[in-house]
Design a protein around this motif. Structure first.
Motif, short mmCIF file in Angstrom:
data_model
loop_
_atom_site.label_atom_id
_atom_site.label_comp_id
_atom_site.label_asym_id
_atom_site.label_seq_id
_atom_site.Cartn_x
_atom_site.Cartn_y
_atom_site.Cartn_z
N GLN A 181 0.83 -1.20 0.00
CA GLN A 181 0.00 0.00 0.00
C GLN A 181 0.87 1.25 0.00
O GLN A 181 0.58 2.23 -0.69
CB GLN A 181 -0.94 0.02 1.21
CG GLN A 181 -1.95 -1.10 1.20
CD GLN A 181 -2.89 -1.01 0.03
OE1 GLN A 181 -2.49 -1.12 -1.13
NE2 GLN A 181 -4.15 -0.83 0.29
N HIS A 182 1.95 1.22 0.76
CA HIS A 182 2.90 2.33 0.79
C HIS A 182 3.51 2.52 -0.60
O HIS A 182 3.66 3.65 -1.08
CB HIS A 182 3.99 2.05 1.83
CG HIS A 182 5.03 3.10 1.94
ND1 HIS A 182 4.78 4.35 2.46
CD2 HIS A 182 6.33 3.09 1.59
CE1 HIS A 182 5.89 5.06 2.42
NE2 HIS A 182 6.85 4.33 1.90
N GLN A 212 2.30 6.34 -7.42
CA GLN A 212 1.02 6.75 -8.02
C GLN A 212 1.20 7.38 -9.39
O GLN A 212 0.44 7.10 -10.32
CB GLN A 212 0.30 7.70 -7.09
CG GLN A 212 -1.06 8.11 -7.60
CD GLN A 212 -1.80 9.00 -6.62
OE1 GLN A 212 -1.31 9.31 -5.55
NE2 GLN A 212 -2.99 9.40 -7.00
N LYS A 223 1.16 4.29 -3.01
CA LYS A 223 1.15 5.74 -2.79
C LYS A 223 2.37 6.39 -3.42
O LYS A 223 2.27 7.43 -4.08
CB LYS A 223 1.12 6.06 -1.30
CG LYS A 223 -0.20 5.80 -0.63
CD LYS A 223 -0.12 6.17 0.83
CE LYS A 223 -1.35 5.73 1.58
NZ LYS A 223 -1.21 5.95 3.02
N GLN A 224 3.54 5.79 -3.20
CA GLN A 224 4.78 6.36 -3.70
C GLN A 224 4.89 6.29 -5.23
O GLN A 224 5.56 7.10 -5.84
CB GLN A 224 5.99 5.65 -3.07
CG GLN A 224 6.05 5.77 -1.56
CD GLN A 224 6.18 7.20 -1.10
OE1 GLN A 224 6.98 7.95 -1.63
NE2 GLN A 224 5.39 7.58 -0.11
#
Length: 91
Positions: free
Chosen positions: A20-21, A27, A24-25
């Motif tokens: 999930q991290h 995207q 985000k990074q």
């Protein structure tokens, strides 16, 4: 870095958070890939190869750090409700 032994369920939860991290990074890479794929069917394979490689490389750079996250989790005392922002900081 030495391998950290822990229950599979905990390892899967850590990997999920790491992924999930990574989403985000990475995207902007995902958005570029989605834009490239828009309106294509079969040609995605060759037309969007560069965008897919960039997204894959970005995600691999984040998800490939599972052992480091496991070590941080153990160093934090294997908390039941960890501070994910603190554990994932700098990964």
């Amino acid at each position: 870095m030495a391998t950290v032994d822990m229950p599979k369920k905990v390892e899967e939860a850590l990997f999920y958070r790491l992924k999930q991290h990574g989403f985000k990074q990475c995207q902007s890479y995902g958005e570029a890939y989605a834009e490239c794929c828009h309106g294509r069917v079969f040609s995605i394979v060759w037309a969007c190869r560069k965008e897919m490689k960039a997204l894959s490389d970005c995600m691999s750079s984040h998800t490939g750090r599972l052992e480091e996250l496991k070590a941080r989790y153990v160093a934090a005392g294997s908390p039941h409700n960890p501070d994910w922002d603190k554990l994932l900081e700098g990964l």
